[in-house]
Design an enzyme around this catalytic site. Structure first.
Site, PDB file in Angstrom:
ATOM      1  N   GLY A  41      22.738  48.717  29.410  1.00  0.00           N
ATOM      2  CA  GLY A  41      22.647  47.278  29.631  1.00  0.00           C
ATOM      3  C   GLY A  41      21.304  46.659  29.329  1.00  0.00           C
ATOM      4  O   GLY A  41      20.443  47.266  28.706  1.00  0.00           O
ATOM      5  N   GLU A  44      21.108  71.879  31.261  1.00  0.00           N
ATOM      6  CA  GLU A  44      21.477  71.171  30.033  1.00  0.00           C
ATOM      7  C   GLU A  44      20.282  70.802  29.169  1.00  0.00           C
ATOM      8  O   GLU A  44      20.419  70.621  27.978  1.00  0.00           O
ATOM      9  CB  GLU A  44      22.258  69.913  30.387  1.00  0.00           C
ATOM     10  CG  GLU A  44      21.442  68.968  31.263  1.00  0.00           C
ATOM     11  CD  GLU A  44      22.182  67.698  31.599  1.00  0.00           C
ATOM     12  OE1 GLU A  44      23.321  67.533  31.148  1.00  0.00           O
ATOM     13  OE2 GLU A  44      21.602  66.867  32.314  1.00  0.00           O
ATOM     14  N   ASP A  61      18.864  65.110  39.818  1.00  0.00           N
ATOM     15  CA  ASP A  61      17.965  66.017  39.095  1.00  0.00           C
ATOM     16  C   ASP A  61      16.755  66.449  39.940  1.00  0.00           C
ATOM     17  O   ASP A  61      16.126  67.461  39.630  1.00  0.00           O
ATOM     18  CB  ASP A  61      17.451  65.349  37.808  1.00  0.00           C
ATOM     19  CG  ASP A  61      18.581  64.893  36.906  1.00  0.00           C
ATOM     20  OD1 ASP A  61      19.676  65.483  36.986  1.00  0.00           O
ATOM     21  OD2 ASP A  61      18.383  63.939  36.133  1.00  0.00           O
ATOM     22  N   GLY A  67      13.896  55.957  35.256  1.00  0.00           N
ATOM     23  CA  GLY A  67      14.106  54.805  34.372  1.00  0.00           C
ATOM     24  C   GLY A  67      14.212  53.518  35.169  1.00  0.00           C
ATOM     25  O   GLY A  67      13.609  52.490  34.815  1.00  0.00           O
ATOM     26  N   MET A  88      23.753  70.206  35.126  1.00  0.00           N
ATOM     27  CA  MET A  88      22.943  69.038  34.768  1.00  0.00           C
ATOM     28  C   MET A  88      21.480  69.234  35.168  1.00  0.00           C
ATOM     29  O   MET A  88      21.109  70.263  35.711  1.00  0.00           O
ATOM     30  CB  MET A  88      23.520  67.789  35.428  1.00  0.00           C
ATOM     31  CG  MET A  88      24.719  67.215  34.707  1.00  0.00           C
ATOM     32  SD  MET A  88      25.217  65.656  35.461  1.00  0.00           S
ATOM     33  CE  MET A  88      26.338  65.049  34.200  1.00  0.00           C
ATOM     34  N   ARG A 146      32.584  83.579  28.525  1.00  0.00           N
ATOM     35  CA  ARG A 146      33.202  82.256  28.654  1.00  0.00           C
ATOM     36  C   ARG A 146      32.165  81.257  29.164  1.00  0.00           C
ATOM     37  O   ARG A 146      31.271  81.624  29.927  1.00  0.00           O
ATOM     38  CB  ARG A 146      34.366  82.289  29.650  1.00  0.00           C
ATOM     39  CG  ARG A 146      35.507  83.186  29.215  1.00  0.00           C
ATOM     40  CD  ARG A 146      36.316  82.541  28.092  1.00  0.00           C
ATOM     41  NE  ARG A 146      37.515  83.310  27.812  1.00  0.00           N
ATOM     42  CZ  ARG A 146      37.587  84.321  26.956  1.00  0.00           C
ATOM     43  NH1 ARG A 146      36.502  84.696  26.275  1.00  0.00           N
ATOM     44  NH2 ARG A 146      38.729  84.953  26.750  1.00  0.00           N
ATOM     45  N   HIS A 189      30.079  65.973  35.117  1.00  0.00           N
ATOM     46  CA  HIS A 189      29.986  64.934  36.142  1.00  0.00           C
ATOM     47  C   HIS A 189      30.614  65.321  37.469  1.00  0.00           C
ATOM     48  O   HIS A 189      30.498  64.559  38.434  1.00  0.00           O
ATOM     49  CB  HIS A 189      30.563  63.628  35.598  1.00  0.00           C
ATOM     50  CG  HIS A 189      29.737  63.081  34.478  1.00  0.00           C
ATOM     51  ND1 HIS A 189      29.841  63.558  33.194  1.00  0.00           N
ATOM     52  CD2 HIS A 189      28.751  62.157  34.468  1.00  0.00           C
ATOM     53  CE1 HIS A 189      28.967  62.924  32.427  1.00  0.00           C
ATOM     54  NE2 HIS A 189      28.296  62.076  33.172  1.00  0.00           N
ATOM     55  N   LEU A 190      31.225  66.499  37.530  1.00  0.00           N
ATOM     56  CA  LEU A 190      31.685  66.984  38.844  1.00  0.00           C
ATOM     57  C   LEU A 190      30.499  67.079  39.799  1.00  0.00           C
ATOM     58  O   LEU A 190      30.638  66.928  41.006  1.00  0.00           O
ATOM     59  CB  LEU A 190      32.325  68.370  38.709  1.00  0.00           C
ATOM     60  CG  LEU A 190      33.676  68.438  37.996  1.00  0.00           C
ATOM     61  CD1 LEU A 190      34.103  69.887  37.834  1.00  0.00           C
ATOM     62  CD2 LEU A 190      34.710  67.662  38.791  1.00  0.00           C
ATOM     63  N   ARG A 210      28.144  65.066  40.095  1.00  0.00           N
ATOM     64  CA  ARG A 210      27.717  63.747  40.592  1.00  0.00           C
ATOM     65  C   ARG A 210      28.748  63.104  41.510  1.00  0.00           C
ATOM     66  O   ARG A 210      28.462  62.081  42.143  1.00  0.00           O
ATOM     67  CB  ARG A 210      27.442  62.827  39.404  1.00  0.00           C
ATOM     68  CG  ARG A 210      26.249  63.228  38.588  1.00  0.00           C
ATOM     69  CD  ARG A 210      25.425  62.060  38.137  1.00  0.00           C
ATOM     70  NE  ARG A 210      26.187  60.971  37.594  1.00  0.00           N
ATOM     71  CZ  ARG A 210      26.033  60.477  36.366  1.00  0.00           C
ATOM     72  NH1 ARG A 210      25.158  61.001  35.555  1.00  0.00           N
ATOM     73  NH2 ARG A 210      26.734  59.448  35.971  1.00  0.00           N
TER      74      ARG A 210
HETATM   75  O1  F6P Z   1      19.987  61.888  35.596  1.00  0.00           O
HETATM   76  C1  F6P Z   1      21.198  62.225  36.153  1.00  0.00           C
HETATM   77  C2  F6P Z   1      22.132  62.812  35.125  1.00  0.00           C
HETATM   78  O2  F6P Z   1      23.311  63.206  35.777  1.00  0.00           O
HETATM   79  C3  F6P Z   1      21.529  63.965  34.310  1.00  0.00           C
HETATM   80  O3  F6P Z   1      21.516  65.178  35.020  1.00  0.00           O
HETATM   81  C4  F6P Z   1      22.406  63.929  33.086  1.00  0.00           C
HETATM   82  O4  F6P Z   1      21.694  64.362  31.947  1.00  0.00           O
HETATM   83  C5  F6P Z   1      22.712  62.477  32.911  1.00  0.00           C
HETATM   84  O5  F6P Z   1      22.504  61.849  34.150  1.00  0.00           O
HETATM   85  C6  F6P Z   1      24.116  62.182  32.426  1.00  0.00           C
HETATM   86  O6  F6P Z   1      24.226  60.821  32.201  1.00  0.00           O
HETATM   87  P1  F6P Z   1      25.608  60.091  31.803  1.00  0.00           P
HETATM   88  O7  F6P Z   1      26.226  59.614  33.094  1.00  0.00           O
HETATM   89  O8  F6P Z   1      25.181  58.961  30.944  1.00  0.00           O
HETATM   90  O9  F6P Z   1      26.486  61.087  31.112  1.00  0.00           O
END
Ligand code: F6P
Length: 335
Positions: free
Chosen positions: A77, A212, A141, A118, A183, A253, A259-260, A262
């Protein structure tokens, strides 16, 4: 007489514990007789004419166990201010001037910004432009130098630990090597904590956790800082799995948790930390300590200048105690 008003917004990637912060803000503000405006979808809610919802005590009922944020968020945004590769936040002046007008017309005296590095860079720019800001550090993070811990991290690590517990049983049954990509963006904290808690080491089978932000170089996997303009970090797990299979000849494997990590309900620690951060943010507004960010230090919730959180990432020290502990329980770092 109209009530004093404050604003709150959640910005950047979501994480468990955001609703605990919002609840803390609303309940502490109501005690002071203040009204809370929750700006919707991150900073975007500050765009004219202002997109917000008045948050009252009843809006906070039952939100503590919920993941995500009831007022929405975005890491895209008009207010995106990139940091991490040394560049300063640059949000267009017109966008900031419009936001200032919106807040003024709504009578908002202080704005609480819940976000990561950010978002803090954007907060600093708003503060410099005369908007009264208080920062609350958030990121799974856990990579902000200015606070010993951010909420969201503990919940993410719990998810990684659970995944490793599950991977162990299937890996052992098949005598396979399992690679788990987690992540962390620039930092390996989730990988390190999750790896220790989930017992990521070599037995009959092997569990390999990769952050990652790692990338292959000269046959080694190394941590990296992302390149300018780059905003996605995943993909290393599959590369590592292919390499391991080729070198060992073992079935390998890869699982990418994505995103699990988060989503879902926050842990006890994140609920408590989030609540403490939200309440502290309101106190900082009351004390007019604008330009400050809530910070966790030595088991106390304190504050530091927002500027301290900008462009100062905390990475895993390779020679630190935690890495040594991991080595002592047979976790290999590939060196
Ligand atoms: O900063 C948090 C985070 O979950 C990082 O670990 C990951 O790189 C990033 O955001 C993923 O962002 P997005 O939601 O844009 O996929």
């Amino acid at each position: 007489m109209t009530k004093p008003r404050i604003g709150v917004l959640t910005s950047g990637g979501d994480c468990p514990g955001l609703n605990a912060v919002l609840r803390g803000v609303v309940l502490a503000a109501e005690k002071l007789g203040w009204e809370v405006l929750g700006f919707l979808d991150g900073f975007e809610g500050l765009l004219p004419p202002g997109n917000y919802k008045i948050l009252k005590r009843r809006d906070t009922a039952g939100i503590m166990p919920r993941g995500g944020t009831i007022i929405g968020t975005t890491n895209r945004g008009h207010f995106v201010a990139k940091v991490g590769a040394g560049n300063r936040a640059e949000v267009a002046e017109k966008v900031i001037a419009d936001a200032r007008e919106v807040l003024k017309s709504l009578g908002v005296d202080g704005l609480i910004i819940v976000g990561g590095d950010g978002s803090m860079a954007t907060a600093q720019q708003l503060q410099d432009a005369g908007i009264n800001c208080i920062g609350v550090p958030k990121t799974i993070d856990n990579d902000l130098e200015a606070t010993a811990m951010t909420f969201g991290f503990d919940s993410a690590v719990a998810t990684v630990m659970d995944a490793l517990d599950r991977l162990h049983t299937t890996a052992t049954s098949h005598k396979r090597i399992m690679v788990l990509e987690v992540m962390g963006r620039h930092a390996g904290w989730i990988a390190l904590h999750g790896g220790i808690a989930g017992g990521a080491h070599v037995n009959q089978s092997a569990i390999v956790v990769v952050a990652e932000g790692a990338k292959p170089r000269d046959g080694q996997v190394v941590m990296r800082h992302c390149e300018e303009g780059e905003d996605r970090y995943g993909g290393i797990g599959a590369v590592v799995a292919r390499e391991i299979a080729a070198r060992t000849g073992k079935e390998t494997r890869c699982t990418v948790l994505g995103h699990l990590q988060r989503g879902g309900t926050p842990t006890t620690l994140d609920r408590i930390l989030g609540t403490r951060f939200g309440v502290k943010a309101v106190k900082l507004i009351q004390e007019k300590k604008f330009g400050s960010m809530v910070s966790y230090q030595n088991y106390q919730v304190r504050h530091v200048p927002i500027a301290d959180a900008v462009n100062r990432l905390r990475l895993v020290p390779p020679d630190g105690e935690l890495v040594q502990t991991a080595r002592d329980v047979d976790i290999s770092f590939g060196d």
